[in-house]
Enzyme design. Structure first.
Site, short mmCIF file in Angstrom:
data_model
loop_
_atom_site.label_atom_id
_atom_site.label_comp_id
_atom_site.label_asym_id
_atom_site.label_seq_id
_atom_site.Cartn_x
_atom_site.Cartn_y
_atom_site.Cartn_z
N VAL A 1 68.18 55.48 81.51
CA VAL A 1 68.01 55.79 82.93
C VAL A 1 67.11 54.70 83.50
CG1 VAL A 1 68.43 58.28 82.78
CG2 VAL A 1 66.12 57.41 82.49
N SER A 2 67.24 54.45 84.79
CA SER A 2 66.55 53.32 85.39
C SER A 2 65.08 53.55 85.68
CB SER A 2 67.26 52.89 86.67
OG SER A 2 68.57 52.49 86.37
#
Length: 169
Positions: A8-9
């Site tokens: 996930v960023s």
């Protein structure tokens, strides 16, 4: 051995959807590697640990190609290293055509995987560029409206100039 990779960023994003998909695919929890980091490059601790572990005959499962990364060149290089150099397979769950276990022996199958990988890697990098451009536009629009970014400024102590002068001597 079958491994999974999740990315996930940012810290405020939730990885539960990806975890569920990998567990449903039969991957044991201890074989899932995870990063909370941008997909701009592959300099991520979870990814590096996974690459050290993966070997010939292993299978890497990822929920979607953009979870691998968002850099066209690096996605294709990492894919090539895992599949062609290390001799492991990759399966992208939401894109069944990107499953090297199904196409490993056929030239046409490998050709199709390579073409689809090239197209989707390009799309992933292009989306990253679009996100950055929209972010830049939003920041510029906010600045025009008078929004100030960063920490509030603190006033310097009254004795600052005396200390600065002494430091220069």
């Amino acid at each position: 051995m079958t491994y999974g990779y999740i990315r996930v960023s940012s810290a405020d994003q939730n990885e539960a959807r990806q975890v569920d998909a990998l567990l449903e695919a039969g991957i044991m929890n201890e074989n899932i590697f995870f990063d909370k980091q941008s997909g701009k490059d592959f300099n991520r601790p979870g990814w590096r640990r996974l690459k050290r572990k993966i070997k010939r005959g292993d299978l890497l499962i990822v929920q979607s190609l953009d979870r691998l990364g968002r850099n066209y060149t690096e996605i294709t290089e990492e894919w090539r290293e895992i599949v062609k150099i290390k001799g492991a397979d990759i399966r992208i769950l939401n894109m069944p055509v990107l499953d090297t276990t199904n196409n490993n022996n056929g030239l046409i199958g490998r050709f199709v995987v390579d073409i689809v990988l090239q197209i989707l890697s390009f799309v992933a990098e292009n989306e990253r560029k679009n996100i950055l451009e929209r972010q830049r536009q939003g920041i510029n629009a906010a600045k025009l409206r008078g929004v100030v970014f960063g920490r509030p400024r603190k006033p310097l102590p009254s004795s600052f100039s005396d200390y600065a002068k002494k430091a220069l001597l």
